[in-house]
Every structure is written in structure tokens, then in C-alpha cells.
Scaffold this active site. Structure first.
Site, PDB file in Angstrom:
ATOM      1  N   LYS A  49     -15.767 -31.706  24.276  1.00  0.00           N
ATOM      2  CA  LYS A  49     -16.835 -30.999  25.322  1.00  0.00           C
ATOM      3  C   LYS A  49     -15.823 -30.596  26.676  1.00  0.00           C
ATOM      4  CE  LYS A  49     -21.285 -32.517  24.050  1.00  0.00           C
ATOM      5  NZ  LYS A  49     -21.004 -33.447  22.940  1.00  0.00           N
TER       6      LYS A  49
HETATM    7  O1  LIG Z   1     -21.632 -31.504  21.217  1.00  0.00           O
HETATM    8  C1  LIG Z   1     -22.359 -32.243  20.874  1.00  0.00           C
HETATM    9  O2  LIG Z   1     -21.885 -32.716  19.461  1.00  0.00           O
HETATM   10  C2  LIG Z   1     -23.363 -32.473  21.282  1.00  0.00           C
HETATM   11  C3  LIG Z   1     -24.328 -31.451  22.000  1.00  0.00           C
HETATM   12  C4  LIG Z   1     -25.593 -31.834  22.408  1.00  0.00           C
HETATM   13  O3  LIG Z   1     -26.141 -31.164  22.830  1.00  0.00           O
HETATM   14  N1  LIG Z   1     -26.135 -33.113  21.985  1.00  0.00           N
HETATM   15  C5  LIG Z   1     -25.427 -34.008  21.539  1.00  0.00           C
HETATM   16  O4  LIG Z   1     -25.803 -35.138  21.375  1.00  0.00           O
HETATM   17  N2  LIG Z   1     -23.961 -33.795  21.001  1.00  0.00           N
HETATM   18  C6  LIG Z   1     -23.183 -34.986  20.481  1.00  0.00           C
HETATM   19  O5  LIG Z   1     -23.709 -35.259  19.259  1.00  0.00           O
HETATM   20  C7  LIG Z   1     -23.900 -36.776  19.194  1.00  0.00           C
HETATM   21  C8  LIG Z   1     -25.261 -37.119  18.804  1.00  0.00           C
HETATM   22  O6  LIG Z   1     -25.068 -38.423  18.350  1.00  0.00           O
HETATM   23  P1  LIG Z   1     -26.560 -38.900  17.777  1.00  0.00           P
HETATM   24  O7  LIG Z   1     -27.538 -38.884  18.663  1.00  0.00           O
HETATM   25  O8  LIG Z   1     -26.077 -40.605  17.447  1.00  0.00           O
HETATM   26  O9  LIG Z   1     -26.582 -38.553  16.339  1.00  0.00           O
HETATM   27  C9  LIG Z   1     -23.020 -37.413  20.238  1.00  0.00           C
HETATM   28  O10 LIG Z   1     -21.593 -37.323  19.757  1.00  0.00           O
HETATM   29  C10 LIG Z   1     -23.291 -36.336  21.243  1.00  0.00           C
HETATM   30  O11 LIG Z   1     -22.138 -36.378  22.326  1.00  0.00           O
END
Ligand SMILES: O=C(O)c1cc(=O)[nH]c(=O)n1[C@@H]1O[C@H](COP(=O)(O)O)[C@@H](O)[C@H]1O
Length: 279
Positions: A98
Site C-alpha cells: 500500500k
Molecule cells: O489491499 C488490501 O489487501 C486490503 C485492502 C482493504 O481494503 N482491506 C484489507 O483488509 N486489505 C488487506 O487484506 C488483508 C485482510 O486480512 P483478513 O481480514 O485477515 O482477511 C489485510 O492484509 C489487509 O491489509
């Protein structure tokens, strides 16, 4: 030789392996629940286990850089090794970093993740456009040269995102729509899929924006944040065929056994297939 563009490589991976992305997010609490110490040896073991279990079957693995950076240079070394091993096992690696900065500094981030000679070279990287879409130009250009991809935040999965992303730009569009329109312009004419993707949370209900960007749509928020694969058609509508649903903790909590990780990923993949084919 010109490298095959990321969009084409991703389309092929989605078609042959299914579109699921699994995130590698080595939270301290996950290391503990796997019976590992929250130290560099635990990080190394956790990461190797996930890569060995899944890199030969999921389309995309998405290491979250912050969880490696917190261990300093030794954490970055683990990340470098994971990227190389995951890619050689056939997964596309989306580095979740990011990044977003003024253009000249963005050039250094591009050199880090999108230059084939960099130790952290990845198939794609996540970036933030909220310093202005044009600030991303060095990353977009570097990705085009190396056959890599760039995933640009549009509507993030967290509830706090809306105050910025749903705000109205000078011409009346939402900021998210403005960014999506920039992405569509980048991807114009690409086939079968452009290499500039958008990040749109699976948690959003109806996204309420035009998602016809001719590029992939990364959909995080499935699992621990409460969204399910069944939500995808409602969020993405006609664009659901370009969605790369992303799950981190929802899969990782089924470790440390490789079989547990594989079964959890397969369950999500099946649910995604059912949701997308029934839409
Ligand atoms: O860019 C991302 O992957 C991301 C964007 C977003 O809007 N929301 C989001 O949760 N993420 C990433 O996606 C992952 C979500 O993790 P979980 O909630 O464990 O599935 C994390 O690494 C966040 O940083």
C-alpha cells in the site's frame, strides 16, 4: 523479449486455478496459535508453511509487508525468500505494501517492487492513489516495462475509508469513481484483462460505483472482516467475473497443518465458484 503482461498472466491463473487470493499476514496472535514464538524463527516457519501448502494451487498469494517489516531486516529477508519460492511454485505474488507518495519517491517504491532486478520484485503491488492518481505514474510505467501489475485502492474494506473515498470531487464524481475512471483509462484496449487492478472491499454491500475498468478487482474483507463469497455478486454485479477474492485470517487460522490450510482455501474457492457461477 517483452514480458507477458500481468493482466494476461492473472487471467490465465484465475481460469486454471480459480480466482482466490490468500493473504500471508503473520499476526503475532496467529504465530502463537500455531504454537510458534513471535520471533524471526516463528515468522520464517509460518511463512514457509503457508507458501509450501498453497503456492502450487491458489492463483495469488498476498504477503502483507507490515507483518514482515516489524522484524526489521531479517523479516524482509524472510519476505524475499517467500516471494521467490511462491513464484517458483506457480503462484502470482501480490505484495501488499500500500505504497503512495509524491511521484519521485514513488519511483523508489517502483524500483523496490516492480523492477525485475530487485530482491523484492513481485508480480504486483498494492498502492494508494490518494496523493493524486498521477503520483502513481512511476509505478504504472515500471509495471508496464516489467510485465507486473498495480492494484490501486478504490473503496477499501474498512468503514473509515468512506469519509475520503465517498467524498465528492470537484466534477461531482466520488473520489473512488474518479480513481476507477483513471484505472479504466490505463487499461483501455488491454486483452484479456488490463494490468491495473482496483481494490474494492467485499464488505461494502453494493459498491455503488462503475467497476468496468477492464482490470482485476481485488476483494479483501472475506472471512475475519465478516464478508463471505456469497456477498460478491451483490457488491460487484456484472464485474464479478474479474474479482479476485482475498482471504487472510479466514484461511491462516486453520494452520499450522498444511492440510488444514489447503482444506480452508479449497472451501473458500468452492464457495466463490458457487457464488460467481450462480450470479
Ligand atoms: O489491499 C488490501 O489487501 C486490503 C485492502 C482493504 O481494503 N482491506 C484489507 O483488509 N486489505 C488487506 O487484506 C488483508 C485482510 O486480512 P483478513 O481480514 O485477515 O482477511 C489485510 O492484509 C489487509 O491489509
Amino acid at each position: 523479449m517483452t514480458p507477458e503482461p500481468f493482466g494476461a498472466r492473472l487471467r490465465h491463473a484465475m481460469d486454471t486455478r480459480g480466482p482466490l487470493c490468500v493473504g500471508i499476514d503473520p499476526h503475532a496472535s496467529l504465530l502463537t496459535s500455531w504454537g510458534l514464538n513471535d520471533d524471526i524463527a516463528g515468522l520464517e516457519r509460518f511463512t514457509r508453511t503457508v507458501v509450501e501448502a498453497l503456492a502450487d494451487r491458489v492463483a495469488v498469494l498476498k504477503p502483507q509487508s507490515a507483518f514482515f517489516e516489524r522484524f526489521g531486516s531479517r523479516g524482509i529477508a524472510v519476505l524475499e525468500k517467500a516471494v521467490a519460492e511462491a513464484r517458483s511454485a506457480g503462484a502470482l505474488v501480490l505484495m501488499d505494501a500500500k505504497r503512495g507518495d509524491i511521484g519521485s519517491t514513488m519511483g523508489a517504491y517502483a524500483a523496490t517492487y516492480l523492477d525485475q532486478d530487485s530482491p523484492l520484485f513481485s508480480d504486483a503491488v498494492t498502492v494508494s492513489p490518494y496523493l493524486g492518481f498521477g503520483s502513481l505514474r512511476p509505478a504504472l510505467d515500471a509495471a508496464a516495462v516489467s510485465g507486473a501489475g498495480v492494484f490501486v485502492l478504490a473503496l477499501t474494506s474498512n468503514p473509515e475509508g468512506a469519509e475520503v473515498q465517498r467524498a465528492t470531487a470537484a466534477d461531482g464524481r466520488s473520489l473512488a469513481q474518479l480513481m476507477l475512471d483513471h484505472m479504466a483509462a490505463e487499461n483501455a484496449g488491454a486483452a484479456p484483462l488490463g494490468s491495473v487492478g482496483a481494490v474494492v472491499g467485499a464488505t461494502l454491500g453494493d459498491a455503488g460505483v462503475d467497476l468496468a475498468i477492464n482490470g482485476p478487482l481485488l476483494a479483501p474483507g472475506i472471512g475475519a472482516q465478516g464478508a463471505t463469497p456469497a456477498d460478491l455478486p451483490g457488491v460487484f454485479g456484472a464485474a464479478v467475473g474479474n474479482v479476485v477474492p482475498s482471504v487472510s485470517r479466514g484461511v491462516l487460522r486453520h494452520g499450522p497443518d498444511a492440510s488444514g490450510l489447503r482444506e480452508a482455501a479449497a472451501r473458500f474457492a468452492d464457495e466463490v465458484r458457487d457464488a460467481v457461477s450462480g450470479s
